[in-house]
Design a protein around this motif. Sequence first.
Motif, PDB file in Angstrom:
ATOM      1  N   THR A  45       0.835  -1.209   0.000  1.00  9.65           N
ATOM      2  CA  THR A  45       0.000   0.000   0.000  1.00  9.65           C
ATOM      3  C   THR A  45       0.866   1.254   0.000  1.00  9.65           C
ATOM      4  N   SER A  51       1.069   3.568  -3.350  1.00  2.00           N
ATOM      5  CA  SER A  51       0.507   4.915  -3.140  1.00  2.00           C
ATOM      6  C   SER A  51       1.556   5.994  -3.375  1.00  2.00           C
ATOM      7  N   ILE A  82      -3.771  11.179  -3.859  1.00  3.75           N
ATOM      8  CA  ILE A  82      -3.978   9.838  -3.296  1.00  3.75           C
ATOM      9  C   ILE A  82      -4.435   9.923  -1.848  1.00  3.75           C
ATOM     10  N   VAL A  97      -5.147   7.182   1.365  1.00  6.25           N
ATOM     11  CA  VAL A  97      -4.999   5.807   1.845  1.00  6.25           C
ATOM     12  C   VAL A  97      -5.869   5.661   3.087  1.00  6.25           C
ATOM     13  N   PHE A 142       1.018  11.097   0.431  1.00  8.17           N
ATOM     14  CA  PHE A 142      -0.412  10.888   0.255  1.00  8.17           C
ATOM     15  C   PHE A 142      -1.104  11.161   1.591  1.00  8.17           C
ATOM     16  N   ILE A 147      -6.711   4.067  -1.810  1.00  6.84           N
ATOM     17  CA  ILE A 147      -6.155   2.738  -1.544  1.00  6.84           C
ATOM     18  C   ILE A 147      -6.573   2.337  -0.133  1.00  6.84           C
TER      19      ILE A 147
END
Length: 197
Positions: A19, A23, A33, A35, A55, A80
Amino acid sequence: MKITAFLNPKGGSGKTTATINISSCLASSGNKIAVVDTDPQMSLTNWNKAKKAAFDVYTAASEKDVYQVRKDLAGYDFVIIDGAGSLSVITSAAVMVSDLIIIPVTPSPLDFSAAGSVITVLQAQAYNRRVETRFLITRKIEQTTMLKVLKESIAQTEIKAFKTSITQRQSYVKSVNDGAAKGEIAILTREILEILV
């Protein structure tokens, strides 16, 4: 906005590492982005406090939080979801909101066995919608018997594996800071984008 979830209830399968690196790669290309950390241990959230990622990081403490992701994070290019290290209602919620499910597995029978529970969730929800799913081999060491067994096991499912695997490297534990690791993540990210875009 496209949503990808990294799901495998087995801890140590490489969800959070993948991840972070995917990312970061997407963010370095100018994408916005978000997360979403769904793990009660909040490993990714705690990592972000120390490292200050490229991110934005959000936490989701319940399936309701996950169901709200598409609405609440609508301003992002990619979201994500970092799955929890256990099978829960959050896993089902992540499947329902995602455009792509990535199941990280190491060359270990336990990882592949645990991945079966994600496949069961996917099959149970298939009547609602079909979601793209791929296996991602992590902590790969070439020419090992367990890697061969893992690839054979994946081939017996209906789910494809990414062509690119994440090799066992110390640099992934810290971040992507060597050329080979960076190149591997860039190629994997391109594979992901080919599915999503």
